[in-house]
Design an enzyme around this catalytic site. Structure first.
Site, PDB file in Angstrom:
ATOM      1  N   PRO A 127       0.789  -1.220   0.000  1.00 14.41           N
ATOM      2  CA  PRO A 127       0.000   0.000   0.000  1.00 14.41           C
ATOM      3  C   PRO A 127       0.827   1.280   0.000  1.00 14.41           C
ATOM      4  O   PRO A 127       1.851   1.367   0.678  1.00 14.41           O
ATOM      5  CB  PRO A 127      -0.832  -0.099   1.281  1.00 14.41           C
ATOM      6  CG  PRO A 127      -0.153  -1.124   2.115  1.00 14.41           C
ATOM      7  CD  PRO A 127       0.504  -2.070   1.157  1.00 14.41           C
ATOM      8  N   ASN A 128       0.356   2.226  -0.763  1.00 14.06           N
ATOM      9  CA  ASN A 128       0.904   3.591  -0.847  1.00 14.06           C
ATOM     10  C   ASN A 128       2.234   3.686  -1.596  1.00 14.06           C
ATOM     11  O   ASN A 128       2.737   4.784  -1.804  1.00 14.06           O
ATOM     12  CB  ASN A 128       1.028   4.231   0.548  1.00 14.06           C
ATOM     13  CG  ASN A 128      -0.318   4.331   1.236  1.00 14.06           C
ATOM     14  OD1 ASN A 128      -1.243   4.895   0.666  1.00 14.06           O
ATOM     15  ND2 ASN A 128      -0.457   3.766   2.417  1.00 14.06           N
ATOM     16  N   ARG A 138       4.139  11.005  -2.074  1.00 10.74           N
ATOM     17  CA  ARG A 138       4.022  10.817  -0.629  1.00 10.74           C
ATOM     18  C   ARG A 138       5.327  11.186   0.083  1.00 10.74           C
ATOM     19  O   ARG A 138       6.412  10.779  -0.335  1.00 10.74           O
ATOM     20  CB  ARG A 138       3.620   9.371  -0.293  1.00 10.74           C
ATOM     21  CG  ARG A 138       4.751   8.360  -0.420  1.00 10.74           C
ATOM     22  CD  ARG A 138       4.355   6.942  -0.104  1.00 10.74           C
ATOM     23  NE  ARG A 138       4.089   6.703   1.302  1.00 10.74           N
ATOM     24  CZ  ARG A 138       4.250   5.513   1.891  1.00 10.74           C
ATOM     25  NH1 ARG A 138       4.668   4.473   1.187  1.00 10.74           N
ATOM     26  NH2 ARG A 138       3.978   5.356   3.150  1.00 10.74           N
ATOM     27  N   TYR A 184      10.696   9.391   1.385  1.00 11.70           N
ATOM     28  CA  TYR A 184      10.740   8.393   0.310  1.00 11.70           C
ATOM     29  C   TYR A 184      11.349   8.909  -1.002  1.00 11.70           C
ATOM     30  O   TYR A 184      11.495   8.141  -1.948  1.00 11.70           O
ATOM     31  CB  TYR A 184       9.320   7.846   0.058  1.00 11.70           C
ATOM     32  CG  TYR A 184       8.730   7.181   1.282  1.00 11.70           C
ATOM     33  CD1 TYR A 184       9.247   5.982   1.772  1.00 11.70           C
ATOM     34  CD2 TYR A 184       7.671   7.769   1.988  1.00 11.70           C
ATOM     35  CE1 TYR A 184       8.726   5.379   2.903  1.00 11.70           C
ATOM     36  CE2 TYR A 184       7.135   7.165   3.129  1.00 11.70           C
ATOM     37  CZ  TYR A 184       7.670   5.969   3.575  1.00 11.70           C
ATOM     38  OH  TYR A 184       7.165   5.366   4.701  1.00 11.70           O
ATOM     39  N   ASN A 213       8.241  -5.219  -0.645  1.00  9.84           N
ATOM     40  CA  ASN A 213       8.099  -4.115   0.298  1.00  9.84           C
ATOM     41  C   ASN A 213       6.616  -4.079   0.663  1.00  9.84           C
ATOM     42  O   ASN A 213       5.798  -3.570  -0.112  1.00  9.84           O
ATOM     43  CB  ASN A 213       8.526  -2.792  -0.343  1.00  9.84           C
ATOM     44  CG  ASN A 213       8.416  -1.637   0.646  1.00  9.84           C
ATOM     45  OD1 ASN A 213       7.798  -1.762   1.707  1.00  9.84           O
ATOM     46  ND2 ASN A 213       9.016  -0.513   0.297  1.00  9.84           N
ATOM     47  N   ALA A 230       2.908  -0.611   4.931  1.00 10.03           N
ATOM     48  CA  ALA A 230       2.398  -0.646   6.310  1.00 10.03           C
ATOM     49  C   ALA A 230       1.958  -2.050   6.737  1.00 10.03           C
ATOM     50  O   ALA A 230       1.914  -2.349   7.942  1.00 10.03           O
ATOM     51  CB  ALA A 230       1.246   0.332   6.456  1.00 10.03           C
ATOM     52  N   HIS A 233       3.879  -4.218   9.326  1.00 12.04           N
ATOM     53  CA  HIS A 233       3.754  -4.074  10.768  1.00 12.04           C
ATOM     54  C   HIS A 233       2.455  -4.645  11.323  1.00 12.04           C
ATOM     55  O   HIS A 233       2.211  -4.565  12.526  1.00 12.04           O
ATOM     56  CB  HIS A 233       3.862  -2.580  11.134  1.00 12.04           C
ATOM     57  CG  HIS A 233       4.928  -1.857  10.367  1.00 12.04           C
ATOM     58  ND1 HIS A 233       6.255  -2.221  10.431  1.00 12.04           N
ATOM     59  CD2 HIS A 233       4.867  -0.823   9.481  1.00 12.04           C
ATOM     60  CE1 HIS A 233       6.962  -1.426   9.630  1.00 12.04           C
ATOM     61  NE2 HIS A 233       6.142  -0.569   9.038  1.00 12.04           N
ATOM     62  N   ASP A 248       2.149 -15.669   6.544  1.00 11.45           N
ATOM     63  CA  ASP A 248       1.692 -17.033   6.236  1.00 11.45           C
ATOM     64  C   ASP A 248       1.753 -17.321   4.734  1.00 11.45           C
ATOM     65  O   ASP A 248       2.057 -18.447   4.327  1.00 11.45           O
ATOM     66  CB  ASP A 248       0.257 -17.242   6.744  1.00 11.45           C
ATOM     67  CG  ASP A 248       0.199 -17.380   8.252  1.00 11.45           C
ATOM     68  OD1 ASP A 248       1.265 -17.537   8.883  1.00 11.45           O
ATOM     69  OD2 ASP A 248      -0.920 -17.328   8.813  1.00 11.45           O
ATOM     70  N   GLU A 257      12.737  -9.030   2.224  1.00 11.34           N
ATOM     71  CA  GLU A 257      11.949  -7.855   2.632  1.00 11.34           C
ATOM     72  C   GLU A 257      12.764  -6.589   2.369  1.00 11.34           C
ATOM     73  O   GLU A 257      13.951  -6.547   2.694  1.00 11.34           O
ATOM     74  CB  GLU A 257      11.659  -7.984   4.133  1.00 11.34           C
ATOM     75  CG  GLU A 257      10.997  -6.787   4.769  1.00 11.34           C
ATOM     76  CD  GLU A 257      11.005  -6.863   6.306  1.00 11.34           C
ATOM     77  OE1 GLU A 257      11.816  -7.628   6.892  1.00 11.34           O
ATOM     78  OE2 GLU A 257      10.218  -6.130   6.912  1.00 11.34           O
ATOM     79  N   HIS A 294      12.703  -2.195   2.680  1.00  8.97           N
ATOM     80  CA  HIS A 294      12.082  -0.919   3.052  1.00  8.97           C
ATOM     81  C   HIS A 294      12.956   0.214   2.544  1.00  8.97           C
ATOM     82  O   HIS A 294      14.176   0.189   2.763  1.00  8.97           O
ATOM     83  CB  HIS A 294      11.894  -0.812   4.568  1.00  8.97           C
ATOM     84  CG  HIS A 294      10.964  -1.846   5.078  1.00  8.97           C
ATOM     85  ND1 HIS A 294       9.611  -1.791   4.847  1.00  8.97           N
ATOM     86  CD2 HIS A 294      11.192  -2.996   5.745  1.00  8.97           C
ATOM     87  CE1 HIS A 294       9.047  -2.866   5.360  1.00  8.97           C
ATOM     88  NE2 HIS A 294       9.979  -3.618   5.903  1.00  8.97           N
ATOM     89  N   ARG A 310      12.495   4.894  13.038  1.00  9.85           N
ATOM     90  CA  ARG A 310      11.207   5.595  12.972  1.00  9.85           C
ATOM     91  C   ARG A 310      10.304   5.216  14.155  1.00  9.85           C
ATOM     92  O   ARG A 310      10.800   4.780  15.180  1.00  9.85           O
ATOM     93  CB  ARG A 310      10.569   5.344  11.601  1.00  9.85           C
ATOM     94  CG  ARG A 310      11.415   5.910  10.450  1.00  9.85           C
ATOM     95  CD  ARG A 310      10.786   5.699   9.095  1.00  9.85           C
ATOM     96  NE  ARG A 310       9.532   6.442   8.979  1.00  9.85           N
ATOM     97  CZ  ARG A 310       8.662   6.275   7.971  1.00  9.85           C
ATOM     98  NH1 ARG A 310       8.915   5.394   7.018  1.00  9.85           N
ATOM     99  NH2 ARG A 310       7.553   6.981   7.933  1.00  9.85           N
ATOM    100  N   ARG A 354       6.594   0.877  13.857  1.00 11.73           N
ATOM    101  CA  ARG A 354       7.301   0.349  12.673  1.00 11.73           C
ATOM    102  C   ARG A 354       8.420  -0.635  13.044  1.00 11.73           C
ATOM    103  O   ARG A 354       9.119  -1.147  12.177  1.00 11.73           O
ATOM    104  CB  ARG A 354       7.880   1.494  11.826  1.00 11.73           C
ATOM    105  CG  ARG A 354       6.824   2.357  11.178  1.00 11.73           C
ATOM    106  CD  ARG A 354       7.413   3.389  10.243  1.00 11.73           C
ATOM    107  NE  ARG A 354       6.560   4.563  10.168  1.00 11.73           N
ATOM    108  CZ  ARG A 354       5.504   4.687   9.350  1.00 11.73           C
ATOM    109  NH1 ARG A 354       5.190   3.732   8.507  1.00 11.73           N
ATOM    110  NH2 ARG A 354       4.771   5.786   9.369  1.00 11.73           N
TER     111      ARG A 354
HETATM  112  C1  DQA Z   1       8.020   1.397   4.066  1.00 10.30           C
HETATM  113  C2  DQA Z   1       8.048   1.637   5.572  1.00 10.30           C
HETATM  114  C3  DQA Z   1       6.673   1.352   6.173  1.00 10.30           C
HETATM  115  O1  DQA Z   1       6.707   1.575   7.566  1.00 10.30           O
HETATM  116  C4  DQA Z   1       5.642   2.275   5.560  1.00 10.30           C
HETATM  117  O2  DQA Z   1       4.365   1.980   6.070  1.00 10.30           O
HETATM  118  C5  DQA Z   1       5.654   2.230   4.071  1.00 10.30           C
HETATM  119  C6  DQA Z   1       6.932   2.195   3.371  1.00 10.30           C
HETATM  120  C7  DQA Z   1       9.378   1.766   3.409  1.00 10.30           C
HETATM  121  O3  DQA Z   1       9.569   1.387   2.267  1.00 10.30           O
HETATM  122  O4  DQA Z   1      10.203   2.459   4.024  1.00 10.30           O
HETATM  123  O5  DQA Z   1       4.632   2.317   3.424  1.00 10.30           O
HETATM  124  O6  DQA Z   1       7.812   0.019   3.830  1.00 10.30           O
END
Ligand code: DQA
Length: 145
Positions: A9-10, A17, A22, A73, A76, A79, A86, A97, A99, A106, A110
């Protein structure tokens, strides 16, 4: 070597954003950068982005017997989501993973990553370069076996 790069997401809002966290580059820029790197490394790369947890679970499940690695990635959902953890365990495909930001410095919420328990490793706080580093980890991981 076939790798699926999954963004949660996002991450489709990259460039818009919170640019101080970012950066100014877009999701399209991110995919182009990864694609160029994968080509250099002789890796076939596909992309999936969704804001919906269930769609991310389905995308992970579909990697079973189809992909050799996942770079994810989870945004959110990192977390909060036992379902993503799973799904990675279910598919059994080596997963890294990523980020973009350094989540370790942070907010407290997180500091938890559910998915981490099923991942080969985590690449954190290296910006877009982290995705390419994750590809290197998957290549090395395969070579080590
Ligand atoms: C993120 C870090 C997460 O805490 C956040 O919710 C994101 C982006 C990162 O790429 O730094 O959406 O995964």
């Amino acid at each position: 070597m076939k790798i699926l790069v999954i963004n949660g997401p996002n991450l489709n809002m990259l460039g818009i954003r919170e640019p101080k966290i970012y950066g100014n580059k877009t999701y399209k820029d991110l995919c182009a950068k990864i694609k160029a790197y994968a080509k250099e490394k002789g890796v076939r790369v596909s992309f999936f982005q969704s804001n919906c947890e269930g769609d991310l679970v389905t995308a992970i499940q579909k990697t079973y017997n189809k992909f050799d690695g996942i770079v994810i990635n989870p945004g959110a959902y990192t977390h909060t989501s036992v379902a993503l953890l799973d799904a990675v365990k279910s598919a059994g495909v080596p997963t890294v993973e990523v980020h973009i930001s350094d989540v370790s410095t942070r907010e407290d919420f997180r500091q938890i990553s559910y998915i981490r328990a099923a991942c080969v490793t985590s690449v954190i706080g290296k910006g877009f370069d982290g995705y390419n580093e994750a590809i290197d980890v998957l290549l090395k991981n395969r070579g080590d076996k």
